[in-house]
Enzyme design. Structure first.
Site, mmCIF file in Angstrom:
data_model
loop_
_atom_site.group_PDB
_atom_site.id
_atom_site.type_symbol
_atom_site.label_atom_id
_atom_site.label_comp_id
_atom_site.label_asym_id
_atom_site.label_seq_id
_atom_site.Cartn_x
_atom_site.Cartn_y
_atom_site.Cartn_z
ATOM 1 C CE LYS A 58 -4.052 1.785 2.696
ATOM 2 N NZ LYS A 58 -5.041 1.558 3.605
ATOM 3 C CB SER A 133 -8.492 3.243 2.162
ATOM 4 O OG SER A 133 -7.541 2.814 3.357
ATOM 5 C CB SER A 157 -8.951 0.250 5.347
ATOM 6 O OG SER A 157 -9.501 1.399 5.065
HETATM 7 N N1 GLN Z 1 -13.525 3.459 5.419
HETATM 8 C C1 GLN Z 1 -13.200 3.620 6.636
HETATM 9 C C2 GLN Z 1 -12.997 5.319 6.616
HETATM 10 O O1 GLN Z 1 -13.274 5.719 5.721
HETATM 11 C C3 GLN Z 1 -12.144 2.817 7.254
HETATM 12 C C4 GLN Z 1 -10.598 3.340 6.643
HETATM 13 C C5 GLN Z 1 -9.314 2.453 7.323
HETATM 14 O O2 GLN Z 1 -9.503 1.559 7.662
HETATM 15 N N2 GLN Z 1 -8.319 3.216 6.811
HETATM 16 O O3 GLN Z 1 -12.536 5.648 7.620
#
Ligand code: GLN
Length: 452
Positions: A58, A133, A157
């Site tokens: 990532k 994400s 995410s």
């Molecule tokens: N989708 C969640 C958010 O937008 C989780 C994001 C994540 O785990 N980095 O915060």
């Protein structure tokens, strides 16, 4: 079988048996990246000179000399002078970084569409989101563009894109893996973990990347090791395993098709000898609200460093989502509101944690859906942030509680993958992985995305 179909465990064995060389292995993956990445947009940058077992990483995880933009224009060309601890750990196990993957800007999002550089597409259907994400990492593994990948999970995410893209994803317990070198989103929640082609692979990767780190004081000292859980993987059944099913994860908002797949998987666990017990996590309904106070508060502090002054660039390069969260967090922390918002959220967070502790008194793992729906259309939720936030209702509570969670491909609905979430007690990844591995074998899902 193509080289790129092999799991990590199989790849290591094939290399040892000299079935192919490191060069052939890398070339096979580089060829696929060349062919499919232009359409999928899973990678920001490809490392042509990746030498050994190729892993995708990532973007926000620091890699020496490779762009680490976190999906943001504000640090678009940043090349760290050092490797994150997880990268150093992987290198010492014979892994190299084949590329840096697309993500929502600063890990804020559930679809990949908040990336400043265009969204990743779902390999199962190019009109759909891959989840987020860690979008590129999930898509890269699903499309066999890497043997495995690393992502981060703050509120879902890793688990959610794994579910929507049909791969195994593991969020380790908070503090299991060093976060040093991962660009911080919300420091009391962030955790690095693997995307993999099998549960066995995820276990091995966790062994590699876990363990104490003098640069991350929240990281526990012990490396994850396969210990003596009361339940062994060699058994190939789920006898003596108590599986908790929380009613709160099966209510309003859960798609019928997803529900069917999850219920079938639970039935399968019962057939394998597990005892199914009903559990209750009554504070689940506050999860999203609590998360958006705590996460945004931490975001407003962590992202203050990207002010454009120290980095020398223009100052207006944040996308809408980071701006929204910085404002929300600054408000929640401001004097006069701090007690009403942040302190209150912190208290309810403790209640959520206690829900899990209570539930785990009567079960060894808790299962349910990862996501209330399968992958949705690109563009579908982008103008409705609240709708997007609610899609994380089942992943957020485990993040707030700091417990481990696995997303295991469990079946399909509308021809799109559905992941089963398996949650475990704090630091008990072993039981989660063992249960996941037995079920993976029994479900025996072989489908792969058909890419042209
Ligand atoms: N989708 C969640 C958010 O937008 C989780 C994001 C994540 O785990 N980095 O915060």
């Amino acid at each position: 079988m193509a080289i790129t179909d092999l799991t990590l465990v199989q790849t290591i064995k094939a290399l040892k048996d000299k079935q192919f060389s490191n060069e052939e292995l890398n070339q096979a993956y580089l060829n696929r990246i060349k062919r499919y990445n232009p359409e999928l947009n899973a990678f920001f940058e490809v490392n042509e000179s990746s030498g050994v077992i190729p892993a995708a990483v990532k973007s926000l995880i620091s890699t020496k000399g490779l762009k680490t933009s976190a999906g943001s224009k504000i640090i678009e060309n940043y090349k760290p002078p050092f490797n994150a601890t997880v990268i150093e750990n992987l290198i010492s196990e014979g892994v190299s970084v084949i590329g840096k993957t697309n993500q929502d800007e600063f890990a804020m999002g559930s679809s990949g569409e908040n990336s400043a550089f265009g969204s990743t597409k779902n390999p199962w259907d190019l009109k759909k989101v891959p989840g987020g994400s860690s979008s590129g990492s999930a898509a890269a593994v699903a499309a066999d563009l890497a043997v495995f990948a690393l992502g981060t999970d703050t509120g879902g995410s890793i688990r959610q894109p794994a579910s929507l893209s049909g791969v195994v994803g593991l969020k380790p317990s908070y503090g299991r893996v060093s976060r040093y070198g991962a660009i911080a989103m919300a420091s009391s929640l962030d955790q690095i973990g693997p995307f993999a082609k099998s549960v066995g692979d995820a276990r091995l990767i966790l062994e590699w990347i876990s363990g104490g780190d003098k640069y991350d004081s929240n990281c526990v000292a012990e490396k994850f090791k396969i210990q003596n859980s009361k339940f062994k993987i060699t058994d190939q059944n789920l006898k003596d395993v108590r599986v908790g099913v929380p009613e709160e994860y099966f209510g309003q908002g859960l798609d019928e098709g997803v529900k069917e797949v999850i219920e079938k998987a639970i039935k399968k666990m019962e057939e394998l000898g597990a005892e199914i017990v009903e559990v209750s996590l009554p504070n689940t309904k506050y999860g999203v609200a609590v998360y958006y106070i705590i996460m945004a508060s931490e975001v407003s502090s962590n992202l203050a460093r990207f002010d454009g002054i120290r980095l020398g660039g223009p100052r207006d390069l944040f996308g809408d989502e980071p701006k929204r969260r910085i404002m929300l967090g600054t408000f929640a922390l401001s004097s006069g509101y701090f007690e009403d918002y942040f302190i209150k959220a912190a208290k309810v967070r403790t209640l959520i944690k206690k829900d899990f502790e209570k539930a785990f008194a009567s079960c060894d793992v808790i299962v349910g859906p990862v996501s209330p729906t399968v992958a949705w259309n690109l563009g579908e939720k982008i103008d409705d942030p609240l709708k997007m936030y609610l899609s994380d209702a089942y992943t957020i509570p485990a993040s707030l509680a700091g417990i481990p969670g696995l997303s295991l491909p469990a079946g399909f609905s509308e021809n799109l993958p559905v992941g089963l979430q398996i949650l475990g007690k704090y630091m008990d990844e072993e039981t989660v992985l063992n249960v996941g591995e037995v079920l993976e074998k029994a479900l025996n899902i072989k489908e792969k995305p058909r890419l042209r």
